[in-house]
Design an enzyme around this catalytic site. Structure first.
Site, PDB file in Angstrom:
ATOM      1  CD  GLU A   1      10.094  11.968  12.416  1.00  0.00           C
ATOM      2  OE1 GLU A   1       8.798  11.714  12.575  1.00  0.00           O
ATOM      3  OE2 GLU A   1      10.917  11.458  11.939  1.00  0.00           O
TER       4      GLU A   1
ATOM      5  CD  GLU B   1      12.882  -0.157  10.068  1.00  0.00           C
ATOM      6  OE1 GLU B   1      13.424   0.950  10.869  1.00  0.00           O
ATOM      7  OE2 GLU B   1      13.151  -1.418  10.327  1.00  0.00           O
TER       8      GLU B   1
ATOM      9  CB  CYS C   1      13.233   8.133   9.423  1.00  0.00           C
ATOM     10  SG  CYS C   1      14.210   7.082   8.447  1.00  0.00           S
TER      11      CYS C   1
ATOM     12  CE  LYS D   1      -1.576   2.625   2.921  1.00  0.00           C
ATOM     13  NZ  LYS D   1      -1.415   3.917   2.642  1.00  0.00           N
TER      14      LYS D   1
HETATM   15  P1  NAD Z   1       2.429   8.141   8.051  1.00  0.00           P
HETATM   16  O1  NAD Z   1       2.525   7.478   9.347  1.00  0.00           O
HETATM   17  O2  NAD Z   1       1.305   9.251   7.988  1.00  0.00           O
HETATM   18  O3  NAD Z   1       1.971   7.239   6.688  1.00  0.00           O
HETATM   19  C1  NAD Z   1       2.991   6.224   6.612  1.00  0.00           C
HETATM   20  C2  NAD Z   1       2.130   5.323   5.662  1.00  0.00           C
HETATM   21  O4  NAD Z   1       1.223   4.647   6.793  1.00  0.00           O
HETATM   22  C3  NAD Z   1       1.245   5.774   4.641  1.00  0.00           C
HETATM   23  O5  NAD Z   1       1.067   4.906   3.496  1.00  0.00           O
HETATM   24  C4  NAD Z   1      -0.281   5.849   5.334  1.00  0.00           C
HETATM   25  O6  NAD Z   1      -1.164   6.044   4.604  1.00  0.00           O
HETATM   26  C5  NAD Z   1      -0.095   4.709   6.300  1.00  0.00           C
HETATM   27  N1  NAD Z   1      -0.968   4.579   7.366  1.00  0.00           N
HETATM   28  C6  NAD Z   1      -1.359   5.641   8.321  1.00  0.00           C
HETATM   29  N2  NAD Z   1      -1.959   5.345   9.336  1.00  0.00           N
HETATM   30  C7  NAD Z   1      -2.299   4.097   9.089  1.00  0.00           C
HETATM   31  C8  NAD Z   1      -2.899   2.855   9.709  1.00  0.00           C
HETATM   32  N3  NAD Z   1      -3.621   3.303  11.026  1.00  0.00           N
HETATM   33  N4  NAD Z   1      -3.079   1.561   9.130  1.00  0.00           N
HETATM   34  C9  NAD Z   1      -2.544   1.350   7.898  1.00  0.00           C
HETATM   35  N5  NAD Z   1      -1.789   2.268   7.301  1.00  0.00           N
HETATM   36  C10 NAD Z   1      -1.684   3.566   7.829  1.00  0.00           C
HETATM   37  O7  NAD Z   1       3.869   8.795   7.672  1.00  0.00           O
HETATM   38  P2  NAD Z   1       4.462   9.683   6.547  1.00  0.00           P
HETATM   39  O8  NAD Z   1       4.021  10.901   6.713  1.00  0.00           O
HETATM   40  O9  NAD Z   1       3.898   8.947   5.193  1.00  0.00           O
HETATM   41  O10 NAD Z   1       5.848   9.303   6.571  1.00  0.00           O
HETATM   42  C11 NAD Z   1       6.692  10.273   7.549  1.00  0.00           C
HETATM   43  C12 NAD Z   1       6.983   9.476   8.509  1.00  0.00           C
HETATM   44  O11 NAD Z   1       7.615   8.066   8.476  1.00  0.00           O
HETATM   45  C13 NAD Z   1       7.890  10.216   9.541  1.00  0.00           C
HETATM   46  O12 NAD Z   1       7.564   9.893  10.889  1.00  0.00           O
HETATM   47  C14 NAD Z   1       9.321   9.236   9.460  1.00  0.00           C
HETATM   48  O13 NAD Z   1      10.375   9.484  10.270  1.00  0.00           O
HETATM   49  C15 NAD Z   1       8.892   7.888   9.270  1.00  0.00           C
HETATM   50  N6  NAD Z   1       9.894   7.343   8.559  1.00  0.00           N
HETATM   51  C16 NAD Z   1      10.592   6.178   9.146  1.00  0.00           C
HETATM   52  C17 NAD Z   1      11.548   5.326   8.409  1.00  0.00           C
HETATM   53  C18 NAD Z   1      12.449   4.475   9.412  1.00  0.00           C
HETATM   54  O14 NAD Z   1      12.798   3.477   8.575  1.00  0.00           O
HETATM   55  N7  NAD Z   1      12.320   4.243  10.520  1.00  0.00           N
HETATM   56  C19 NAD Z   1      11.639   5.776   7.091  1.00  0.00           C
HETATM   57  C20 NAD Z   1      10.940   6.728   6.353  1.00  0.00           C
HETATM   58  C21 NAD Z   1      10.126   7.339   7.130  1.00  0.00           C
END
Ligand code: NAD
Length: 477
Positions: free
Chosen positions: A382, A250, A284, A176
């Site tokens: 963050e 992650e 991240c 997804k």
């Molecule tokens: P987000 O949590 O808003 O969304 C990430 C993904 O999860 C999207 O596809 C979103 O549609 C989906 N999603 C959100 N809530 C969900 C739920 N309850 N059930 C299923 N799917 C759900 O994050 P974002 O804004 O897309 O990305 C940025 C964040 O990701 C930052 O916090 C960043 O630090 C983190 N990140 C972490 C890593 C790592 O490897 N640790 C890498 C990249 C980004």
């Protein structure tokens, strides 16, 4: 490639509803098109395809070396499409094309080759003696159908780092993508099709978070691999806990870049673009808390502000751009809220505004705050934008204490002309990974967080653990 379809069972499947995502160019704010948005019926179709490919299909039953052969072809097809991938990512999330071309276009397919090599070496069964003189066959099996939830910041790498070990293990997947970066998923699907990945092994269904939640809860799913925010990760972990469904998380970070007394400032400033500001701060693991010794504080503030203030802000498609726009209007508003908070918590030394020639794109100037206390909101939360805080410390022990005084533990870096000394300090920082005089992830080494930065590891052979399960067959005679 049809943007009004989903990739399910190697078909461009017609959506169950008329729902669409509007795709915008982050550098101009202009609408560049629409793509289909999956609803629950589309998720059902994708899970059925992945389930049938796992339960009845050839993929989990192929010799791992045969899967490896197909994975290498997939990597090759992705390489052919590297410029398309890079353009798709940069258009949507504002990543400078120089970065997306390298990271998302050229280098990301290597992840598939790496896990193909591991598949070639994979031992599926070993025989172990028991304490009773009998023997046990220990088998490694694919964990099943994986739901992969992808964020928008490095969508290709963060997909392939799940696809690589999952495919090597023999899993099938429903992927997804985030609404924030959908176009690249069509390029990946097209490459998978061209490479001959069997039907149902990989299925892409872009959807919003509610439908994403439906996917992770779906009874046809055996394992969840999530990358995204800590808030969403906590919710997903809770649901997976109730369902007793394995999950890797992650999540977010707020890492420290510790400048030791003997830091060479040229080395540090040259490292800022990758270690502290990569992808306009939308990464991240970045060291967004810069810890500077009091004895060199003013010199460090001046060097960092001078370097960051001179970075070229511009259209993500311009190869000269250092800092592109943020991924969406809402995200820029969020980052600007933090900048306003920062003005009350620290001393703004550069940036903080929208650049003059924004032309509708979602730009903010790269921003540096000095005199920030580690308890400040901008040092604890963050921000996920180009905003750095410089925090003073007195003595190395205090630097380590400040670095560890965080809810997160994902990345970080230590800077010194004495590598052994830097390593000794790095060993005391509570984090899943840390760089010495820079920070670059390596495909062969585990990456992941501790504390609120997540659970489990991606990259390296360690990632295979999340996609394999074990079965012991006790042979009594
Ligand atoms: P987000 O949590 O808003 O969304 C990430 C993904 O999860 C999207 O596809 C979103 O549609 C989906 N999603 C959100 N809530 C969900 C739920 N309850 N059930 C299923 N799917 C759900 O994050 P974002 O804004 O897309 O990305 C940025 C964040 O990701 C930052 O916090 C960043 O630090 C983190 N990140 C972490 C890593 C790592 O490897 N640790 C890498 C990249 C980004």
């Amino acid at each position: 490639m049809l943007h009004d379809r989903f990739f399910i069972g190697n078909q461009w499947a017609k959506p169950a509803t008329d729902a669409q995502f509007t795709i915008k160019n982050a550098s101009t704010g202009e609408t560049v098109g629409t793509t289909a948005e999956a609803g629950t019926a589309d998720i059902d179709a994708a899970v059925i395809a992945a389930r049938s490919a796992f339960d009845e299909g050839e993929w989990p039953r192929l010799a791992p070396s045969e899967r490896a052969r197909i994975m290498r072809r997939f990597a090759e097809e992705l390489r052919k499409r590297a410029p398309l991938t890079a353009e798709a990512v940069s258009t949507q999330n504002g990543m400078p094309i120089s970065i997306s071309g390298a990271f998302e276009g050229d280098v990301a397919p290597n992840i598939l080759d790496y896990y193909a090599d591991l598949a070639d070496e994979m031992v599926l069964e070993d025989v172990r003696p028991s304490q009773f003189g009998t023997e046990t066959f220990v088998q490694r099996l694919p964990v099943g159908v994986v739901a992969a939830i992808i964020p928008w910041n490095f969508p290709v790498n963060l997909s392939l780092v799940k696809l690589g070990p999952a495919m090597a293990a023999g899993c099938t997947m429903v992927i997804k993508p985030s609404p924030g970066t959908v176009l690249d998923s069509y390029v990946m699907a097209e490459a998978a099709l061209a490479a001959g990945v069997p039907a149902g092994v990989l299925n892409w269904v872009p959807a919003d978070r509610e439908v994403g939640q439906y996917l992770i809860e779906h009874p046809g799913i055996d394992k969840v691999a999530f990358t995204g925010s800590t808030a969403a990760g906590r919710k997903i972990a809770a649901r997976c806990g109730e369902l007793l469904r394995p999950v890797t998380l992650e999540l977010g970070g707020k890492s420290a870049a510790i400048l030791l007394e003997d830091t060479d400032l040229d080395t540090f400033t040259q490292g800022i673009p990758t270690a502290c500001l990569l992808n306009n701060g939308q990464t991240c693991y970045l060291g967004t808390r810069i810890l500077a010794p009091k004895s060199r504080y003013d010199e460090i503030v001046e060097a960092v502000a001078g370097f960051v203030g001179a970075l070229k802000v511009g259209d993500a498609m311009d190869p000269e751009t250092h800092v592109g726009p943020l991924a969406s209007e809402e995200h820029r508003a969020r980052v600007e809220r933090y900048i306003e908070i920062g003005k009350t918590e620290g001393r703004l030394v550069t940036g903080g505004r929208r650049p003059g020639a924004s032309q509708g794109g979602w730009f903010v100037e790269p921003t540096v705050f000095a005199d920030v206390d580690n308890g400040a909101t901008i040092a604890r939360e963050e921000i996920f934008g180009p905003v750095l805080s410089i925090i003073a410390y007195e003595g190395e022990e205090q630097a380590i204490e400040i670095a560890n005084d965080s809810d997160f533990g994902l990345g970080g870096s230590v800077w010194s002309q004495d590598k052994a000394h830097a390593k000794a300090v790095a060993e005391k920082v509570h984090t899943g990974s840390i760089g010495l005089n820079g920070y670059v992830i390596s495909v062969g080494s585990p990456f992941g967080g501790i504390k609120q930065s997540g659970m489990g590891r991606e990259f390296g052979p360690e990632a295979m653990n999340a996609y394999q399960t074990y079965k012991s067959i006790f042979a009594m005679n």
